[in-house]
Write a protein that holds these residues in place. Structure first.
Motif, PDB file in Angstrom:
ATOM      1  N   GLU A 139     -36.193   2.276 -35.694  1.00  0.00           N
ATOM      2  CA  GLU A 139     -36.843   1.999 -34.411  1.00  0.00           C
ATOM      3  C   GLU A 139     -37.788   3.145 -34.089  1.00  0.00           C
ATOM      4  OE1 GLU A 139     -34.277   1.010 -31.172  1.00  0.00           O
ATOM      5  OE2 GLU A 139     -33.152  -0.460 -32.320  1.00  0.00           O
ATOM      6  N   PRO A 140     -39.088   2.865 -34.001  1.00  0.00           N
ATOM      7  CA  PRO A 140     -39.707   1.549 -34.206  1.00  0.00           C
ATOM      8  C   PRO A 140     -39.637   1.113 -35.669  1.00  0.00           C
ATOM      9  CG  PRO A 140     -41.377   3.249 -34.028  1.00  0.00           C
ATOM     10  CD  PRO A 140     -40.076   3.918 -33.700  1.00  0.00           C
ATOM     11  N   THR A 364     -38.152  -7.778 -37.140  1.00  0.00           N
ATOM     12  CA  THR A 364     -37.939  -6.854 -36.016  1.00  0.00           C
ATOM     13  C   THR A 364     -36.619  -6.092 -36.121  1.00  0.00           C
ATOM     14  OG1 THR A 364     -36.951  -8.635 -34.690  1.00  0.00           O
ATOM     15  CG2 THR A 364     -39.326  -8.255 -34.452  1.00  0.00           C
ATOM     16  N   ASP A 365     -35.851  -6.340 -37.166  1.00  0.00           N
ATOM     17  CA  ASP A 365     -34.554  -5.679 -37.339  1.00  0.00           C
ATOM     18  C   ASP A 365     -34.356  -5.347 -38.818  1.00  0.00           C
ATOM     19  OD1 ASP A 365     -31.949  -4.800 -37.454  1.00  0.00           O
ATOM     20  OD2 ASP A 365     -31.062  -6.569 -36.516  1.00  0.00           O
TER      21      ASP A 365
END
Length: 388
Positions: A139-140, A364-365
């Motif tokens: 993250e990011p 996104t993960d």
């Protein structure tokens, strides 16, 4: 004359070899090995992380090769000992990319090592699966970077959930100076209000400190404190645990998944009794329900590792197992070791049952684990007990 003759023979042999290579069918050329790179803290203060990771990678590369390899190709492991040093990790990452020309990297025992490697793998566009804990790794989201261990934020959330269940709300923190330690502390401070947890003391210690009695004595004097959490890994948490009991502290003591190995229990001795920590199911595989999807995976890995190396299994070796297997499954789905294709398939990982949990990644993960992947454990009589 003999020397000249030998030279002409050598030239003819080299020429024949070159001709054979040029005329070889594509199926022969395709037998190039799949190159897997790793840089690990196999020695040094973080060796309790890197040693089982390296052993795991070596054992399973050997097993996969004995079973015929992947896509009909052998695996070749390039593993370097970074000793937990970020600068060495950067040097070895550069070597893996430029000299060894690896197809994927599975490694980075610590957060510091991992973050030193990130700019290099991103620039070179090499898929990289880290074995370190801090949430900053993913993250990011970074296009070419993934990780297998649960994050430090998840550790805070799991501990705070347990505190809520025990009706404890006032927490004292004591933290080490490492990258993971600092990140874990920051994450706990950030999410504490969400769980109604008040941080009533916040102490720290240095990497070289061998006695934390002064900090713990301060914590002991804080009015209303109900529990203590140590943000750290390595020998620091064991020292904290021993000092904790020596000054007569009896409040609940929490550690993080950064100490999820029997080495911590051994270093802490009897002082570790009743300490709680979140960890992967690997440590308590035999206690899992028979219908738990992780049971067979963690029981088999534990058996294989302990039979081979005659030492206790740790969650850290499990992180390496998951990283390697996620990479291998991605290569199989891609039908190729092409870096871009492998990266895309890693990101599409769904339903992978590993030692750390059931992994479901997405754009996104880049970790793919939720809080259910963490188990709350307690140390009793020198062993792990499943709390929840």
């Amino acid at each position: 004359m003999r020397s000249s003759g030998n030279f002409r023979i050598a030239l003819r042999i080299a020429g024949a070899a070159l001709s054979a290579t040029l005329l070889a069918p594509a199926s022969v050329v395709a037998q190039e090995p799949i190159r897997v790179g790793a840089f690990l803290a196999a020695t040094g203060p973080a060796s309790f992380l890197g040693d089982p990771e390296q052993k795991t990678l070596e054992m399973y590369v050997e097993r996969l090769n004995a079973a015929g390899g992947v896509l009909g190709r052998k695996l070749q492991l390039f593993a370097y000992d970074s000793g937990g040093d970020a600068e060495k990790a950067r040097t070895f990452t550069k070597r893996l990319i430029e000299q060894d020309k690896v197809d994927v990297i599975v490694g980075g025992s610590t957060t510091g090592e991992t973050m030193a490697a990130v700019p290099l793998v991103e620039q070179a566009q090499v898929p990289f699966i880290s074995l370190a804990g801090a949430v900053v790794i993913i993250e990011p989201v970074k296009k070419w970077v993934f990780k297998t261990p649960h994050t430090d934020r998840m550790a805070c959330e799991k501990i705070f959930t347990d505190m809520n269940a025990r009706k404890l709300s006032k927490l004292a923190l004591i933290s080490g100076a490492g990258g993971f330690d600092r990140s874990l502390r920051a994450q706990c401070l950030a999410v504490a209000p969400k769980f109604g947890i008040e941080i009533v003391a916040d102490e720290s210690y240095g990497a070289a400190d061998t006695d934390m009695t002064a900090q713990l004595t301060k914590i002991k004097s804080v009015p209303g404190v109900q529990a203590v959490m140590n943000c750290g890994f390595g020998q620091g948490p064991a020292i904290v645990t021993r000092n904790y009991r020596q000054i007569g502290l009896t409040l609940p003591l929490y550690q993080s998944h950064g100490v999820a190995s029997k080495e911590y229990v051994k270093l802490s001795g009897g002082a570790a009794e009743a300490v709680r920590l979140p960890a992967a199911a690997l440590l308590v595989g035999h206690l899992l329900a028979d219908n738990d999807p992780q049971k067979s995976v963690v029981v088999d890995y534990k058996r294989d590792y302990e039979e081979r190396f005659k030492s206790d299994v740790s969650t850290f070796g499990g992180h390496a197992y998951d990283g390697l297997m996620i990479a291998i499954e991605a290569i199989k789905r891609a039908g190729s070791s092409d870096r871009a294709k492998v990266r895309d398939e890693i990101e599409k990982t769904k339903g992978y049952v590993g030692t750390g949990g059931v992994v479901n990644m997405s754009p996104t993960d880049h970790m793919g684990l939720d809080l259910t992947a963490f188990r709350m454990l307690e140390i009793r009589n020198g062993d792990w007990v499943l709390v929840q």
